[in-house]
Design a protein around this motif. Structure first.
Motif, PDB file in Angstrom:
ATOM      1  N   LEU A   1       5.789 -49.123   4.480  1.00 52.75           N
ATOM      2  CA  LEU A   1       5.725 -49.850   3.215  1.00 52.75           C
ATOM      3  C   LEU A   1       4.973 -49.101   2.123  1.00 52.75           C
ATOM      4  O   LEU A   1       5.188 -49.360   0.930  1.00 52.75           O
ATOM      5  CB  LEU A   1       5.040 -51.207   3.431  1.00 52.75           C
ATOM      6  CG  LEU A   1       5.803 -52.260   4.239  1.00 52.75           C
ATOM      7  CD1 LEU A   1       4.891 -53.443   4.536  1.00 52.75           C
ATOM      8  CD2 LEU A   1       7.046 -52.716   3.502  1.00 52.75           C
TER       9      LEU A   1
ATOM     10  N   TYR B   1       5.873 -49.497  -1.824  1.00 52.99           N
ATOM     11  CA  TYR B   1       5.030 -50.414  -2.606  1.00 52.99           C
ATOM     12  C   TYR B   1       4.427 -49.712  -3.815  1.00 52.99           C
ATOM     13  O   TYR B   1       4.433 -50.254  -4.928  1.00 52.99           O
ATOM     14  CB  TYR B   1       3.925 -50.978  -1.717  1.00 52.99           C
ATOM     15  CG  TYR B   1       2.787 -51.611  -2.483  1.00 52.99           C
ATOM     16  CD1 TYR B   1       2.978 -52.796  -3.187  1.00 52.99           C
ATOM     17  CD2 TYR B   1       1.528 -51.024  -2.496  1.00 52.99           C
ATOM     18  CE1 TYR B   1       1.927 -53.377  -3.892  1.00 52.99           C
ATOM     19  CE2 TYR B   1       0.473 -51.601  -3.188  1.00 52.99           C
ATOM     20  CZ  TYR B   1       0.685 -52.777  -3.892  1.00 52.99           C
ATOM     21  OH  TYR B   1      -0.354 -53.348  -4.594  1.00 52.99           O
TER      22      TYR B   1
ATOM     23  N   GLY C   1       7.595 -57.364   3.837  1.00 53.05           N
ATOM     24  CA  GLY C   1       7.144 -56.629   2.661  1.00 53.05           C
ATOM     25  C   GLY C   1       8.209 -56.512   1.591  1.00 53.05           C
ATOM     26  O   GLY C   1       7.942 -56.707   0.393  1.00 53.05           O
ATOM     27  N   GLU C   2       9.428 -56.209   1.986  1.00 56.25           N
ATOM     28  CA  GLU C   2      10.490 -55.987   1.007  1.00 56.25           C
ATOM     29  C   GLU C   2      11.153 -57.281   0.544  1.00 56.25           C
ATOM     30  O   GLU C   2      11.571 -57.394  -0.612  1.00 56.25           O
ATOM     31  CB  GLU C   2      11.557 -55.058   1.590  1.00 56.25           C
ATOM     32  CG  GLU C   2      11.070 -53.626   1.806  1.00 56.25           C
ATOM     33  CD  GLU C   2      12.201 -52.687   2.176  1.00 56.25           C
ATOM     34  OE1 GLU C   2      13.081 -52.438   1.333  1.00 56.25           O
ATOM     35  OE2 GLU C   2      12.222 -52.228   3.337  1.00 56.25           O
TER      36      GLU C   2
ATOM     37  N   TRP D   1       5.142 -57.637  -0.729  1.00 61.70           N
ATOM     38  CA  TRP D   1       4.550 -56.456  -0.084  1.00 61.70           C
ATOM     39  C   TRP D   1       3.340 -56.831   0.755  1.00 61.70           C
ATOM     40  O   TRP D   1       3.164 -56.327   1.872  1.00 61.70           O
ATOM     41  CB  TRP D   1       4.145 -55.435  -1.145  1.00 61.70           C
ATOM     42  CG  TRP D   1       5.295 -54.923  -1.967  1.00 61.70           C
ATOM     43  CD1 TRP D   1       5.537 -55.186  -3.292  1.00 61.70           C
ATOM     44  CD2 TRP D   1       6.347 -54.064  -1.534  1.00 61.70           C
ATOM     45  NE1 TRP D   1       6.680 -54.541  -3.698  1.00 61.70           N
ATOM     46  CE2 TRP D   1       7.199 -53.845  -2.644  1.00 61.70           C
ATOM     47  CE3 TRP D   1       6.661 -53.457  -0.321  1.00 61.70           C
ATOM     48  CZ2 TRP D   1       8.334 -53.052  -2.574  1.00 61.70           C
ATOM     49  CZ3 TRP D   1       7.806 -52.653  -0.241  1.00 61.70           C
ATOM     50  CH2 TRP D   1       8.623 -52.460  -1.348  1.00 61.70           C
TER      51      TRP D   1
ATOM     52  N   THR E   1      13.030 -50.093   4.953  1.00 59.83           N
ATOM     53  CA  THR E   1      12.081 -49.734   6.003  1.00 59.83           C
ATOM     54  C   THR E   1      12.704 -49.766   7.398  1.00 59.83           C
ATOM     55  O   THR E   1      12.150 -49.180   8.331  1.00 59.83           O
ATOM     56  CB  THR E   1      10.870 -50.687   5.977  1.00 59.83           C
ATOM     57  OG1 THR E   1      11.338 -52.034   5.861  1.00 59.83           O
ATOM     58  CG2 THR E   1       9.957 -50.375   4.801  1.00 59.83           C
TER      59      THR E   1
END
Length: 531
Positions: free
Chosen positions: A44, A48, A190-191, A195, A352
């Motif tokens: 990430l 990010y 996260g995506e 995040w 990811t």
């Protein structure tokens, strides 16, 4: 770091799991969760940092250069500090306390990353300073944790126990199982959600592993990992030092001290004296390394000089390999996010998820490769370590050949098939299986006995330097793409786009592979059959 293995304690649970002590299964899951947290954050980080600072899932809006440089320092330190963490465990606090201390520091670091996105913190410099502090904590915690869990695996067995190699194979599967699973949890959160939910999930993973370890250790590990006799408990001190250091570096970032330091260095470099010093360092530092290496080799017994020279040379090729391989967290990760068609039906796959390809390939292929080397050895056809390194570098280069072709047709508005990246990661993993486990085994087998730990440390130092340089190099991708930074073949041809950047790794991988292949007859003579 500790390399000797004591006999397992009599108070350890005597039952077995697949013929191994049940403590192995415990350490398998502890390491799985630690790697889950590390690789979850790793996948990430750059995405990010470069994500736009506005929108439904805002990032920090950094340039690729700054984000890649941060990643390089982060990954480089994560490989460097375990060298010191092992020494601290050996001399002061023992592997058990070091593991617990490291795990708590890592979890605190991930919590800091998650907290740095709360409310206005996700948009201001104070939040970014907290994020930097969290990264520092993770790196320090990894330094305490990473070397010692492996040592504890070894302490489950006597030195001559035939199950040792199998135990480390099982343990290695735990590492890759954590690396495989993290993308589907941390990466997706996260995506798709936010995040900092991904960073928080990494903290949960580390805490789960640590809780499991503390609950089950008395039954399955007993006195394994206890501190040196007569030493007070310094673990709280090292925990406090980690927190203080993270706060100091975070505050330094917030107060813009790093920018001021960089400006001062730039002013010094611009002076005549600074230019002389810079030029001297560029030439004298490599020369000094060569001179030190030559002296170190000559200090060995006559029968150890050839193998020692080979190990030092292989460390260089190890760095060349990992410099290119670790683009997975930077340039290849960004290619997945920006240039790869990830839609499956009406759903877009998180970028990811590609980080799990290599781990999955390791889980499937590692036993096959181990069996292959053993079978070739039985028929006296097992290639020497120089040839294995060459094969690994060639496979790495082939992976980047795929990336060159993919980049020729890729752009944010014209994305390419995901199978280019899947093929690249698979080839890279095949190369890793040729160069990484065999390289570590090689060092323990041929190094002078009194320098085994030192030379293993040098291997990790080369990986640290490779990660650092790899991150800095990844930061130049936009300059290479725009032509602002010229590469040596630009006077003959230029491919355009990101193809030239990835071609750099084709040349470095195939060039290094060809060089060591040509040197292999000479190196095999120096090894005198010890490989």
């Amino acid at each position: 770091m500790t390399t000797t293995a004591s006999a397992p304690s009599a108070s350890v649970d005597s039952r077995t799991f697949l013929g191994h002590p049940p403590g192995l299964l415990l350490l398998f899951f502890v390491e799985m969760w630690e790697r889950f947290s590390y690789y979850g954050m790793r996948g990430l980080l750059v995405l990010y940092l470069v994500a736009q600072a506005t929108g439904p899932n805002p990032g920090r809006g950094m340039s690729k250069e700054i984000a890649s440089n941060i990643y390089g320092w982060y990954a480089g330190m994560a490989y460097l500090l375990p060298v010191f963490g092992g020494l601290i465990a050996d001399k002061l606090i023992g592997t058990h306390r070091s593991l617990v201390t490291g795990g708590l520091i890592i979890a605190l670091g991930h919590i800091a990353l998650a907290a740095s996105g709360l409310g206005a913190l996700g948009e201001n410099n104070l939040g970014l300073a907290i994020f930097i502090s969290g990264m520092v904590l993770i790196v320090i915690g990894t330094g305490h944790f990473k070397p010692n869990v492996s040592v504890m695996v070894g302490e489950l067995y006597t030195r001559d126990d035939p199950r040792r190699d199998g135990a480390f194979t099982i343990f290695y599967m735990g590492i890759n199982l954590g690396a495989f699973l993290c993308s589907f949890v941390c990466g997706t959160l996260g995506e798709k959600v936010g995040w900092h939910w991904g960073f928080g999930a990494a903290a949960v993973g580390m805490l789960l592993g640590l809780a499991l370890y503390l609950i089950a250790r008395p039954r399955y590990l007993a006195t394994i990992g206890n501190p040196p006799e007569g030493k007070p408990n310094y673990a709280p001190l090292f925990f406090a030092l980690a927190v203080v250091l993270s706060l100091v570096l975070g505050a330094s970032f917030y107060l813009d001290a790093f920018s001021a330091l960089g400006a001062l260095v730039g002013q010094i470099e611009a002076t005549a004296a600074g230019q002389i010093i810079g030029t001297a360092l560029r030439y004298l530092l490599p020369l000094g390394i060569v001179v030190w290496g030559a002296r170190f080799v000559m200090q060995q017994e006559a029968t150890d000089r050839g193998p020692t020279f080979c190990i030092l040379l292989f460390i260089f090729f190890n760095a060349v390999f990992w410099l290119a391989f670790e683009q997975a967290g930077t340039s290849l990760n960004l290619f997945a996010a920006e240039m790869t068609e990830r839609h499956v039906g009406g759903w877009e796959m998180p970028a990811t998820w590609f980080q799990s390809v290599g781990a999955f390939a390791i889980i499937v292929l590692a036993p096959i490769f181990a069996s292959l080397w053993a079978k070739l050895a039985r028929h006296n056809r097992n290639p020497g370590q120089p040839v294995k390194i060459a094969i690994g570098l060639f496979l790495l280069g082939l992976g980047y050949v795929l990336m060159v072709f993919a980049s020729l047709h890729a752009s944010p508005t014209s994305r390419v098939s995901m199978f280019w990246l899947i093929g690249t990661y698979t080839l890279h993993t095949l190369g890793e299986l040729c160069i990484s486990p065999t390289g570590l085994s090689f060092v323990t087998r041929v190094a002078p006995v009194r320098y085994v730990s030192f030379l293993m440390g040098m291997f990790f130092l080369s990986s640290s330097l490779a990660n650092l340089i790899g991150g800095i190099l990844a930061g130049q991708i936009e300059k290479i793409e725009s032509g602002q930074l010229s590469l040596f073949w630009f006077s003959w041809f230029r491919l355009g786009g990101q193809a030239d950047f990835f071609l750099l790794f084709v040349f470095s991988s195939f060039g290094a592979g060809l060089l060591i292949l040509l040197l292999s007859p000479f190196l095999n003579k120096l090894l005198a059959g010890r490989s």
